[in-house]
Design a protein around this motif. Structure first.
Motif, PDB file in Angstrom:
ATOM      1  N   GLY A 148       0.790  -1.225   0.000  1.00 42.05           N
ATOM      2  CA  GLY A 148       0.000   0.000   0.000  1.00 42.05           C
ATOM      3  C   GLY A 148       0.820   1.272   0.000  1.00 42.05           C
ATOM      4  N   HIS A 149       2.155   1.160   0.072  1.00 44.80           N
ATOM      5  CA  HIS A 149       3.012   2.339   0.069  1.00 44.80           C
ATOM      6  C   HIS A 149       3.518   2.635  -1.336  1.00 44.80           C
ATOM      7  N   ALA A 150       3.749   3.913  -1.614  1.00 41.35           N
ATOM      8  CA  ALA A 150       4.466   4.321  -2.816  1.00 41.35           C
ATOM      9  C   ALA A 150       5.941   4.497  -2.430  1.00 41.35           C
ATOM     10  N   GLY A 151       6.780   4.820  -3.403  1.00 37.26           N
ATOM     11  CA  GLY A 151       8.166   5.008  -3.033  1.00 37.26           C
ATOM     12  C   GLY A 151       9.057   5.357  -4.209  1.00 37.26           C
ATOM     13  N   VAL A 152      10.272   5.763  -3.858  1.00 39.93           N
ATOM     14  CA  VAL A 152      11.306   6.104  -4.844  1.00 39.93           C
ATOM     15  C   VAL A 152      12.618   5.526  -4.339  1.00 39.93           C
ATOM     16  N   LEU A 153      13.373   4.909  -5.237  1.00 40.83           N
ATOM     17  CA  LEU A 153      14.705   4.417  -4.936  1.00 40.83           C
ATOM     18  C   LEU A 153      15.669   5.069  -5.925  1.00 40.83           C
ATOM     19  N   TYR A 154      16.710   5.749  -5.398  1.00 38.39           N
ATOM     20  CA  TYR A 154      17.703   6.427  -6.237  1.00 38.39           C
ATOM     21  C   TYR A 154      19.067   5.853  -5.904  1.00 38.39           C
ATOM     22  N   LEU A 155      19.740   5.255  -6.899  1.00 39.30           N
ATOM     23  CA  LEU A 155      21.001   4.581  -6.658  1.00 39.30           C
ATOM     24  C   LEU A 155      22.149   5.581  -6.605  1.00 39.30           C
ATOM     25  N   LEU A 156      22.930   5.535  -5.508  1.00 36.25           N
ATOM     26  CA  LEU A 156      24.078   6.408  -5.319  1.00 36.25           C
ATOM     27  C   LEU A 156      25.369   5.753  -5.772  1.00 36.25           C
ATOM     28  N   SER A 157      25.523   4.456  -5.474  1.00 33.74           N
ATOM     29  CA  SER A 157      26.724   3.739  -5.875  1.00 33.74           C
ATOM     30  C   SER A 157      26.396   2.256  -5.993  1.00 33.74           C
ATOM     31  N   GLY A 158      27.230   1.526  -6.750  1.00 32.92           N
ATOM     32  CA  GLY A 158      26.996   0.108  -6.960  1.00 32.92           C
ATOM     33  C   GLY A 158      26.037  -0.147  -8.101  1.00 32.92           C
ATOM     34  N   ARG A 159      25.286  -1.226  -7.975  1.00 32.54           N
ATOM     35  CA  ARG A 159      24.336  -1.603  -9.013  1.00 32.54           C
ATOM     36  C   ARG A 159      23.038  -2.083  -8.378  1.00 32.54           C
ATOM     37  N   GLY A 160      21.984  -2.057  -9.177  1.00 37.54           N
ATOM     38  CA  GLY A 160      20.709  -2.607  -8.754  1.00 37.54           C
ATOM     39  C   GLY A 160      20.344  -3.777  -9.640  1.00 37.54           C
ATOM     40  N   THR A 161      19.619  -4.736  -9.084  1.00 36.31           N
ATOM     41  CA  THR A 161      19.163  -5.854  -9.889  1.00 36.31           C
ATOM     42  C   THR A 161      18.011  -5.414 -10.775  1.00 36.31           C
ATOM     43  N   ASN A 162      17.861  -6.074 -11.874  1.00 37.00           N
ATOM     44  CA  ASN A 162      16.824  -5.709 -12.833  1.00 37.00           C
ATOM     45  C   ASN A 162      15.560  -6.504 -12.543  1.00 37.00           C
ATOM     46  N   THR A 163      14.591  -5.875 -11.877  1.00 38.41           N
ATOM     47  CA  THR A 163      13.345  -6.557 -11.518  1.00 38.41           C
ATOM     48  C   THR A 163      12.171  -6.099 -12.379  1.00 38.41           C
ATOM     49  N   GLY A 164      12.425  -5.328 -13.390  1.00 37.51           N
ATOM     50  CA  GLY A 164      11.350  -4.832 -14.250  1.00 37.51           C
ATOM     51  C   GLY A 164      11.884  -4.538 -15.634  1.00 37.51           C
ATOM     52  N   PRO A 165      11.056  -3.965 -16.495  1.00 39.44           N
ATOM     53  CA  PRO A 165      11.498  -3.655 -17.837  1.00 39.44           C
ATOM     54  C   PRO A 165      12.597  -2.596 -17.838  1.00 39.44           C
ATOM     55  N   GLY A 166      13.456  -2.645 -18.859  1.00 37.08           N
ATOM     56  CA  GLY A 166      14.514  -1.656 -18.987  1.00 37.08           C
ATOM     57  C   GLY A 166      15.816  -2.156 -18.375  1.00 37.08           C
ATOM     58  N   PRO A 167      16.873  -1.356 -18.471  1.00 38.38           N
ATOM     59  CA  PRO A 167      18.190  -1.773 -17.989  1.00 38.38           C
ATOM     60  C   PRO A 167      18.272  -1.812 -16.476  1.00 38.38           C
ATOM     61  N   ALA A 168      19.312  -2.492 -15.982  1.00 38.74           N
ATOM     62  CA  ALA A 168      19.556  -2.530 -14.535  1.00 38.74           C
ATOM     63  C   ALA A 168      19.954  -1.148 -14.042  1.00 38.74           C
ATOM     64  N   LEU A 169      19.821  -0.957 -12.735  1.00 38.09           N
ATOM     65  CA  LEU A 169      20.162   0.337 -12.153  1.00 38.09           C
ATOM     66  C   LEU A 169      21.673   0.547 -12.115  1.00 38.09           C
ATOM     67  N   ARG A 170      22.064   1.799 -12.246  1.00 41.52           N
ATOM     68  CA  ARG A 170      23.431   2.257 -12.017  1.00 41.52           C
ATOM     69  C   ARG A 170      23.318   3.628 -11.354  1.00 41.52           C
ATOM     70  N   PRO A 171      24.401   4.167 -10.818  1.00 44.36           N
ATOM     71  CA  PRO A 171      24.302   5.486 -10.167  1.00 44.36           C
ATOM     72  C   PRO A 171      23.697   6.535 -11.100  1.00 44.36           C
ATOM     73  N   GLY A 172      22.743   7.297 -10.547  1.00 47.91           N
ATOM     74  CA  GLY A 172      22.024   8.287 -11.344  1.00 47.91           C
ATOM     75  C   GLY A 172      20.710   7.773 -11.899  1.00 47.91           C
TER      76      GLY A 172
END
Length: 202
Positions: A148-172
């Motif tokens: 029931g919560h909304a949210g935002v995740l912004y990557l500062l360093s490292g990498r994020g796993t790809n759990t949805g459409p589009g490329p994996a996360l990187r800083p920025g």
């Protein structure tokens, strides 16, 4: 599974502030924000802002704000208590990266750039008081997304796993969502650092 939306700060649309002191890149908005986020219609709003010059911050009566320094030497935020709704005086130096600072949008703030006066980049989270509230924190491990919560995740360093459409996360880059699921976690690889804004209804 929660549907998340990818964003990249380099490709977000840029809109100038009305006072010429900076610009805003909107990540997401629940409701209608209008110019400079000034509409009374939005419930919550997330953006990346560039503060390019000393000057005033527009007040947002009835809105709670959290800003976090992403780049630059920082900014000194000052309010003399003359804002709307009897807002108290405020004096804060936002000069530590990835340390969120929460304050009332009722303040009529002035901003003074620190150091050499170069521009600073901040993550800006705004919530309509009485409808939504936000908790912004630095995280270095996957975190559960409450149902029931909304949210935002912004990557500062490292990498994020790809759990949805589009490329994996990187800083920025980051992801935002309008609702959470208790069995889903924010997509961070071990050793990565991000800012997580947990935005929940009141």
């Amino acid at each position: 599974m929660t549907l998340t939306h990818l964003f990249d700060v380099e490709t977000l649309p840029v809109g100038p502030w009305r006072n010429g002191g900076g610009d805003t890149r909107e990540i997401a908005c629940e409701g209608s924000a209008g110019p400079d986020g000034g509409s009374a219609d939005f419930g919550w709003r997330a953006s990346i802002a560039t503060i390019a010059a000393d000057g005033p911050f527009s007040p947002f009566p009835g809105v709670d704000r959290t800003i976090t320094l992403l780049a630059g030497e920082g900014v000194h935020l000052i309010a003399d208590g003359a804002g709307t709704a009897g807002a108290a005086a405020l004096d804060h130096r936002l000069d530590h990266p990835a340390v969120p600072f929460a304050f009332s949008g009722d303040h009529a703030l002035r901003a003074r750039l620190l150091g050499d006066g170069g521009p600073v980049l901040v993550l800006n989270i705004m919530t309509r008081r009485g409808r939504w509230t936000a908790d912004v924190r630095r995280v270095d491990a996957p975190v559960p997304l409450p149902a029931g919560h909304a949210g935002v995740l912004y990557l500062l360093s490292g990498r994020g796993t790809n759990t949805g459409p589009g490329p994996a996360l990187r800083p920025g880059r980051g992801r935002w969502w309008t609702s959470g699921a208790a069995d889903h976690a924010a997509p961070l690889e071990p050793g990565s650092v991000a800012l997580w804004a947990d935005i929940r209804p009141v």
